[in-house]
Design an enzyme around this catalytic site. Structure first.
Site, PDB file in Angstrom:
ATOM      1  N   GLN A  92       0.833  -1.202   0.000  1.00  0.00           N
ATOM      2  CA  GLN A  92       0.000   0.000   0.000  1.00  0.00           C
ATOM      3  C   GLN A  92       0.867   1.252   0.000  1.00  0.00           C
ATOM      4  O   GLN A  92       1.608   1.500   0.951  1.00  0.00           O
ATOM      5  CB  GLN A  92      -0.909  -0.008   1.238  1.00  0.00           C
ATOM      6  N   GLY A  93       0.772   2.054  -1.046  1.00  0.00           N
ATOM      7  CA  GLY A  93       1.555   3.273  -1.163  1.00  0.00           C
ATOM      8  C   GLY A  93       0.755   4.506  -0.790  1.00  0.00           C
ATOM      9  O   GLY A  93       0.321   5.264  -1.659  1.00  0.00           O
ATOM     10  N   TYR A  94       0.570   4.724   0.504  1.00  0.00           N
ATOM     11  CA  TYR A  94      -0.178   5.881   1.007  1.00  0.00           C
ATOM     12  C   TYR A  94       0.766   6.876   1.695  1.00  0.00           C
ATOM     13  O   TYR A  94       1.006   7.970   1.211  1.00  0.00           O
ATOM     14  CB  TYR A  94      -1.255   5.427   1.992  1.00  0.00           C
ATOM     15  N   SER A  95       1.295   6.498   2.858  1.00  0.00           N
ATOM     16  CA  SER A  95       2.045   7.432   3.699  1.00  0.00           C
ATOM     17  C   SER A  95       3.321   7.914   3.024  1.00  0.00           C
ATOM     18  O   SER A  95       3.964   7.199   2.264  1.00  0.00           O
ATOM     19  CB  SER A  95       2.416   6.771   5.030  1.00  0.00           C
ATOM     20  N   SER A 146       4.404  -1.446   4.150  1.00  0.00           N
ATOM     21  CA  SER A 146       4.522  -2.813   4.653  1.00  0.00           C
ATOM     22  C   SER A 146       4.713  -3.803   3.509  1.00  0.00           C
ATOM     23  O   SER A 146       3.972  -3.774   2.524  1.00  0.00           O
ATOM     24  CB  SER A 146       3.269  -3.200   5.450  1.00  0.00           C
ATOM     25  N   GLU A 200     -11.206  -1.440   6.703  1.00  0.00           N
ATOM     26  CA  GLU A 200     -10.317  -1.893   7.771  1.00  0.00           C
ATOM     27  C   GLU A 200     -11.074  -1.884   9.096  1.00  0.00           C
ATOM     28  O   GLU A 200     -10.793  -1.121   9.996  1.00  0.00           O
ATOM     29  CB  GLU A 200      -9.085  -0.993   7.859  1.00  0.00           C
ATOM     30  N   SER A 253      -3.272   8.448  13.538  1.00  0.00           N
ATOM     31  CA  SER A 253      -2.915   8.687  14.937  1.00  0.00           C
ATOM     32  C   SER A 253      -4.161   8.923  15.787  1.00  0.00           C
ATOM     33  O   SER A 253      -5.246   9.219  15.285  1.00  0.00           O
ATOM     34  CB  SER A 253      -1.991   9.911  15.042  1.00  0.00           C
ATOM     35  N   GLU A 313      -4.811  11.398  17.597  1.00  0.00           N
ATOM     36  CA  GLU A 313      -5.283  12.771  17.414  1.00  0.00           C
ATOM     37  C   GLU A 313      -6.207  12.881  16.196  1.00  0.00           C
ATOM     38  O   GLU A 313      -7.254  13.542  16.237  1.00  0.00           O
ATOM     39  CB  GLU A 313      -4.087  13.709  17.251  1.00  0.00           C
TER      40      GLU A 313
END
Length: 375
Positions: A114-117, A149, A231, A355, A357
């Protein structure tokens, strides 16, 4: 509220137990994925069995996940393709994309990441800077993803990238499918963690080919949020079975070491047990309820801090021995037991996947209707 499973579910459970008892799985990996796929155990939650998967109701998916966890079966190398990519293609992909990718995932033959962050866009995903430009065969992707990951093992990556020049935030994004075997255009660098493992990676794209866009160009934010919405539910229940096993190890250690005689520690252990039961009932209560916008955020807030407290309790039970590993130490390398590894890894639980937050902001704005924070 009745959370009991029906007769058909229990028959399904018996079938799952028999299969898992006959297939120990070894170390997992690609061979295990192919073994699961050969008997149709990948893709139980998909819309039909037309891709090589078994059909299963939502409760039967829960049953399989519970039995898999209780059997101590290997960690899944193909879960990103099965649990994230596949439901997204079923919801947003065209027939050609479904026919090309879903059978290979169901057979356990292709792994995904998964190429998100990105370094500057983690929980604030809309700040991403990876870009993609159109060419004659799709898009060319350039940018830098992080915490990816299993990228070092994956055959494909689904990448959220900006395809509209000058667009900001969640506008002008597209959900692209990128083959990972592109020497000179894709570089994967493992990230070694304090646990000593390196399942996460940095991924650098330099004009990498992306022949597929899912959901239409410019609709990436809608597709990406649809993916994140899956998810939940079944995966949360599976996770809780793993938590139960970890809590059981901590409880046994507390009894064996005599630490359970400490009333403060004993109270904390009982609280952990009770909170885990509450998390299970909450997950069952919201199972399959896609209309509850706050359920994923509530679940994440519950389990993230719970797991961190469990790691802290494990080290409190161990006492000073928790600071020493089970093997010899050498510069740059050290051994950890399961509880030490759990304690260290759990420090990230309140960060990854959004997160705490961010989760509180989602609940405040989307569920409680409070004013948005000023930009």
């Amino acid at each position: 509220m009745d959370f009991a499973f029906g007769a058909e579910d229990e028959d399904f459970r018996a079938d799952a137990r028999r299969w898992l008892a006959a297939h120990p799985g070894g170390e997992g990996g690609r061979a295990w994925e192919r073994e699961l796929g050969a008997d149709g155990w990948i893709g139980l939650g998909w819309e039909s069995g037309g891709y090589g998967n078994r059909t299963a109701t939502l409760t039967q998916q829960v049953v399989w996940a519970e039995e898999y966890a209780r059997a101590g079966a290997p960690g899944r190398a193909g879960h990103i393709g099965e649990k994230l990519l596949a439901p997204t293609l079923l919801a947003y992909g065209d027939e050609e994309q479904k026919d090309q990718f879903l059978p290979a995932v169901a057979r356990g033959e292709e792994l995904w990441c998964q190429g998100y962050s990105e370094p500057g866009a983690g929980s604030d995903l809309a700040a991403l800077r990876t870009r993609a430009e159109r060419d004659g065969r799709g898009h060319r992707v350039s940018g830098h993803k992080i915490w990816t990951s299993l990228a070092h093992e994956a055959d494909w990556c689904f990448v959220l990238a900006r395809t509209e020049a000058g667009a900001r935030r969640h506008h002008g994004l597209s959900f692209l499918l990128v083959p990972m075997d592109q020497p000179g255009r894709i570089e994967v660098r493992p990230i070694r963690q304090m646990t000593g493992t390196s399942e996460f990676n940095e991924v650098f794209f330099d004009g990498a080919e992306a022949p597929h866009v899912v959901g239409g160009e410019g609709n990436g934010w809608r597709v990406a949020m649809g993916l994140l919405a899956v998810e939940r539910g079944v995966s949360t229940l599976v996770q809780q079975i793993g938590f139960e096993a970890e809590l059981g190890r901590v409880l046994r250690l507390a009894v064996e070491s005599g630490a359970v005689t400490d009333p403060v520690l004993r109270d904390a252990l009982v609280r952990q047990w009770a909170e885990l039961r509450v998390m299970r009932w909450n997950a069952l209560r919201t199972l399959g309820d896609a209309g509850d916008a706050g359920a994923p955020s509530v679940a994440k807030l519950l389990w993230g801090r719970w797991h961190q407290r469990l790691g802290e309790l494990a080290m409190a039970v161990r006492g000073a021995a928790g600071a020493t590993g089970p093997g010899e130490w050498s510069p740059g390398a050290y051994a950890l037991d399961d509880l030490q590894r759990m304690f260290l890894f759990s420090r990230a639980d309140t960060i990854y996947g959004g997160s705490d937050e961010i989760q509180r902001t989602i609940i405040a704005e989307r569920v409680l209707g409070l004013p948005r924070e000023p930009m």
